[in-house]
Scaffold this active site. Structure first.
Site, PDB file in Angstrom:
ATOM      1  N   HIS A  72       0.820  -1.214   0.000  1.00 44.74           N
ATOM      2  CA  HIS A  72       0.000   0.000   0.000  1.00 44.74           C
ATOM      3  C   HIS A  72       0.850   1.257   0.000  1.00 44.74           C
ATOM      4  O   HIS A  72       1.809   1.367   0.751  1.00 44.74           O
ATOM      5  CB  HIS A  72      -0.927   0.007   1.218  1.00 44.74           C
ATOM      6  CG  HIS A  72      -1.981  -1.032   1.120  1.00 44.74           C
ATOM      7  ND1 HIS A  72      -3.100  -0.866   0.347  1.00 44.74           N
ATOM      8  CD2 HIS A  72      -2.070  -2.275   1.644  1.00 44.74           C
ATOM      9  CE1 HIS A  72      -3.842  -1.950   0.415  1.00 44.74           C
ATOM     10  NE2 HIS A  72      -3.235  -2.831   1.188  1.00 44.74           N
ATOM     11  N   TYR A 200     -10.269   4.781   6.239  1.00 48.79           N
ATOM     12  CA  TYR A 200     -10.671   5.045   7.624  1.00 48.79           C
ATOM     13  C   TYR A 200     -11.794   6.080   7.555  1.00 48.79           C
ATOM     14  O   TYR A 200     -11.584   7.170   7.019  1.00 48.79           O
ATOM     15  CB  TYR A 200      -9.498   5.630   8.423  1.00 48.79           C
ATOM     16  CG  TYR A 200      -8.385   4.643   8.740  1.00 48.79           C
ATOM     17  CD1 TYR A 200      -7.438   4.281   7.788  1.00 48.79           C
ATOM     18  CD2 TYR A 200      -8.290   4.076  10.011  1.00 48.79           C
ATOM     19  CE1 TYR A 200      -6.419   3.389   8.084  1.00 48.79           C
ATOM     20  CE2 TYR A 200      -7.275   3.169  10.322  1.00 48.79           C
ATOM     21  CZ  TYR A 200      -6.346   2.828   9.354  1.00 48.79           C
ATOM     22  OH  TYR A 200      -5.340   1.948   9.663  1.00 48.79           O
ATOM     23  N   PRO A 290      -6.352  -0.820  17.840  1.00 50.38           N
ATOM     24  CA  PRO A 290      -5.928  -1.171  16.476  1.00 50.38           C
ATOM     25  C   PRO A 290      -5.941  -0.022  15.469  1.00 50.38           C
ATOM     26  O   PRO A 290      -5.428  -0.166  14.357  1.00 50.38           O
ATOM     27  CB  PRO A 290      -6.938  -2.250  16.053  1.00 50.38           C
ATOM     28  CG  PRO A 290      -8.122  -2.038  16.924  1.00 50.38           C
ATOM     29  CD  PRO A 290      -7.624  -1.462  18.209  1.00 50.38           C
ATOM     30  N   LYS A 294      -0.483  -0.710  14.996  1.00 56.35           N
ATOM     31  CA  LYS A 294       0.881  -0.790  15.527  1.00 56.35           C
ATOM     32  C   LYS A 294       1.194  -2.102  16.262  1.00 56.35           C
ATOM     33  O   LYS A 294       2.369  -2.370  16.562  1.00 56.35           O
ATOM     34  CB  LYS A 294       1.124   0.372  16.523  1.00 56.35           C
ATOM     35  CG  LYS A 294       1.291   1.717  15.864  1.00 56.35           C
ATOM     36  CD  LYS A 294       2.679   1.887  15.295  1.00 56.35           C
ATOM     37  CE  LYS A 294       2.745   2.899  14.190  1.00 56.35           C
ATOM     38  NZ  LYS A 294       2.573   2.354  12.839  1.00 56.35           N
ATOM     39  N   TYR A 382       2.664   6.183  10.766  1.00 55.62           N
ATOM     40  CA  TYR A 382       1.899   5.021  10.306  1.00 55.62           C
ATOM     41  C   TYR A 382       2.816   4.006   9.617  1.00 55.62           C
ATOM     42  O   TYR A 382       2.741   2.801   9.883  1.00 55.62           O
ATOM     43  CB  TYR A 382       0.809   5.493   9.337  1.00 55.62           C
ATOM     44  CG  TYR A 382      -0.256   4.455   9.036  1.00 55.62           C
ATOM     45  CD1 TYR A 382      -1.510   4.546   9.629  1.00 55.62           C
ATOM     46  CD2 TYR A 382      -0.025   3.410   8.141  1.00 55.62           C
ATOM     47  CE1 TYR A 382      -2.498   3.609   9.355  1.00 55.62           C
ATOM     48  CE2 TYR A 382      -1.005   2.475   7.870  1.00 55.62           C
ATOM     49  CZ  TYR A 382      -2.238   2.576   8.475  1.00 55.62           C
ATOM     50  OH  TYR A 382      -3.209   1.635   8.204  1.00 55.62           O
TER      51      TYR A 382
END
Ligand code: PHB
Length: 388
Positions: A72, A200, A290, A294, A382
């Protein structure tokens, strides 16, 4: 039995520790209370930071990952009917990978066994002893026989509900805790993800996440009550709710729901992460909600630090890396905690009212998805802060 390092449980942390130690010429034995089939089948979170994928590849356990992991370039954050991209590749030149934790576990078990590693599956009544002296022991029962491993060090890689942390005497550890007033209802479905990248979603009915495991397999989550009964949700209700919260930013294809379950949301850290010759790694020492993706990554960071410290001990008699284990890990752990907490508070609905905090959250999401500086900060956290 004897090994230089005794390891409790065959999750990603215990297996990777054993693999890294093997490459450094250090012997280890793993004791696991579940069956091999259970370890290899349990679907867990699946997002891997850039450096973790590179470590797996560099240490010879990345062949299947290279073929099957979904690479990604970034994520989308959706709100107000719009999906806004955060392009990690453009911002910081890094990727993340979707490769379920169970695949990492499967690959590592195969590799440890091929390298002659010893893993006792289906162990019963595992306990750890004498780690404040020079000769710690792990005791358990296996196929009806009492067993004991005598070792120099113990790797406590046995998760949040494991036996290692509670074996440390009372008063030694400090715990820091944050319990969130919601959970995630998660499903695995036979349907294509709505986008190539993860989405998200911040929505007035609550958070939703659209992730995936394969081109035709989606992993989808809905913010729910922490004690929500997953069985009360019909498949149609789940799909309706997912579609509503996706807010029309992409079409959503429905499919057969293969699994569903509720994940509670919690942040927890214990300090220090070591006592005598017992070293805690991964969820045994810290758990994260979540939202920041991580969990497995922090566990992998711990065992890399630990394997290097053990290597320094055996090869050059240096103790400072072992003494510094906890401090080194915790500086990364707390940054992971901060990021996971921040993503969680920003993206979940905390009240049903359009109150001050909700307005502030919308402004924050608008800022984070619009400013280069803010997007870069999200991207570097991230995709994984530097390891060295
Ligand atoms: C997942 O694919 O299971 C996943 C991905 C990203 C998250 C959490 C879970 O933040």
């Amino acid at each position: 039995m004897r090994a230089q390092v005794g390891i409790v449980r065959a999750g990603p942390a215990g297996l990777m520790l054993s693999h890294l130690l093997h490459l450094a010429g250090i012997s280890s034995i793993i004791v696991e209370d579940r069956s091999r089939a259970y370890c290899e089948a349990r679907v867990r979170a699946g997002l891997m930071e850039h450096w973790v994928a590179q470590m797996l590849i560099a240490t010879g356990v990345g062949e299947r990952l290279k073929r099957e992991a979904m690479v990604h370039d970034g994520i989308h954050i959706a709100f107000g009917g719009e999906a806004r991209p955060i392009d990690f590749n453009r911002l910081i030149g890094k990727h993340v990978y979707i490769y379920d934790q169970k695949e990492v576990v499967t690959d590592l078990i195969a590799r440890r066994l091929a390298d002659g590693g010893e893993i006792f599956f289906d162990a019963e009544g595992t306990s750890v002893h004498d780690f404040d002296g020079a000769s710690p022991k792990i005791r358990f029962r296996h196929q009806g026989h009492a067993q004991e491993i005598e070792c120099d060090f113990i790797g406590g890689c046995d998760g949040f509900h494991g036996i290692c942390r509670p074996s440390i005497p009372a008063g030694v550890l400090n715990g820091y805790d944050r319990i969130y007033p919601f959970g995630w209802l998660g499903i695995l479905s036979e349907s294509p993800p709505p986008d190539k990248e993860l989405i998200y979603c911040f929505h007035e009915r609550g958070f939703a996440l659209f992730s995936m495991r394969a081109p035709m397999v989606s992993r989808l989550y809905l913010q729910c009550a922490p004690d929500e009964d997953a069985e009360k949700w019909s498949d149609a209700q789940i799909w309706d709710e997912l579609e509503t919260r996706l807010g029309g930013v992409r079409p959503l294809k429905r499919g057969t729901i293969l699994q569903k379950g509720v994940t509670p949301m919690r942040s927890h850290v214990i300090e220090p992460m070591q006592h005598g010759r017992l070293f805690l790694a991964g969820d045994a020492a810290h758990i994260v909600p979540p939202t920041g993706a991580k969990g497995m990554n922090l566990a992998m960071a711990d065992v890399r630090v630990l394997s290097r410290a053990l290597e320094a001990h055996y090869k050059s008699g240096r103790e400072d890396f072992l003494t510094g284990y906890s401090g080194t890990c915790l500086s990364r752990v707390w940054k992971g905690q901060r990021f996971s907490w921040w993503m969680t508070q920003m993206l979940h609905r905390h009240s049903s009212e359009m109150d001050f905090d909700t307005k502030r959250q919308i402004a924050e999401i608008d800022y984070v998805t619009g400013s280069e500086a803010a997007m870069t900060s999200l991207a570097e956290n991230y995709a994984g802060l530097p390891m060295d």
